[in-house]
Scaffold this active site. Structure first.
Site, PDB file in Angstrom:
ATOM      1  CG  MET A   1       4.640 -32.028  69.656  1.00  0.00           C
ATOM      2  SD  MET A   1       3.068 -32.587  68.968  1.00  0.00           S
ATOM      3  CE  MET A   1       2.225 -33.095  70.459  1.00  0.00           C
TER       4      MET A   1
ATOM      5  CG  HIS B   1      -4.669 -32.500  64.714  1.00  0.00           C
ATOM      6  ND1 HIS B   1      -3.889 -32.610  65.845  1.00  0.00           N
ATOM      7  CD2 HIS B   1      -5.935 -32.831  65.099  1.00  0.00           C
ATOM      8  CE1 HIS B   1      -4.640 -32.986  66.864  1.00  0.00           C
ATOM      9  NE2 HIS B   1      -5.876 -33.131  66.443  1.00  0.00           N
TER      10      HIS B   1
END
Length: 216
Positions: free
Chosen positions: A98, A131
């Site tokens: 992240m 993603h």
């Protein structure tokens, strides 16, 4: 074929790669290093419990900067790159990582910039990222929640999962694999998210195998 994997907290995408090693889905592949910037990431435990155990590394931004007051965010990214390059991977898989890396990170892995106290990169090391959205939609964090909310508002009819090559623009690299995921009317977000994660586990393995085959 050598693959370091980076991930967030639960490490389920990492587990999918661990389970796929040396199977028809990911033949002849090994994971040489798991890197996390979250000390509590369960992926570190998954790596340690794998057979054989997978080496791990933990390095978080704020503790690094606190311990090195003269260092910067770019220095941290260089240190992450140094850890990765020393493992000599054929591919880096971002599976829930992240932290947005600086532009320097990719330059180090391609060999465009040299790392101090590290062997020169003999060939560019590709980086791919998982993603949970379709190309061009819901870039950045909280993509699942944002897609679910957009569906409730009637703005979209479905979402998806992609694995893309990492470039300097966030979530804008060329897709390796894209799969649509249906959002069902009246479906709680927890149920939708569970279905989407199962697709993630499939595509992360498929994309890893595809890029490794292209690289080698």
């Amino acid at each position: 074929m050598r693959v370091p994997s980076q991930f967030y907290l639960e490490g389920t995408n990492l587990q999918a790669l661990i389970d796929a090693r040396n199977t028809p889905s990911l033949p002849g592949a090994d994971i040489v290093l798991v890197v996390s910037n979250r000390k509590a990431a369960y992926g570190l435990t998954r790596a340690a419990q794998a057979i054989p155990p997978i080496p791990t590394a933990y390095l978080a931004l704020q503790p690094y900067l606190k311990a090195n007051p003269t260092k910067t965010r770019q220095d941290y990214d260089a240190e992450i790159a140094r850890v990765v390059v020393r493992a000599k991977p054929d591919l880096v898989v971002l599976a829930g990582w992240m932290h947005i890396m600086s532009e320097d990170f990719l330059d180090f892995l391609t060999g465009d910039r040299a790392l101090d106290s590290a062997e020169p990169v003999s060939h560019p090391i590709p980086v791919i990222n998982l993603h949970p959205a379709l190309p061009g939609a819901f870039d950045g964090a909280n993509a699942i929640e944002r897609a679910y909310e957009a569906f409730q508002k009637g703005e979209i009819k479905h979402t998806g999962v992609m694995v893309h090559r990492v470039i300097k623009e966030v979530d804008r690299g060329k897709p390796v694999i894209v799969k649509e995921v249906e959002i069902k009317d009246g479906e709680p977000i927890e149920v939708f998210e569970e279905r989407l994660h199962k697709v993630e586990w499939e595509v992360i393995v498929q994309a890893t195998a595809q890029v490794l085959e292209e690289t080698n």
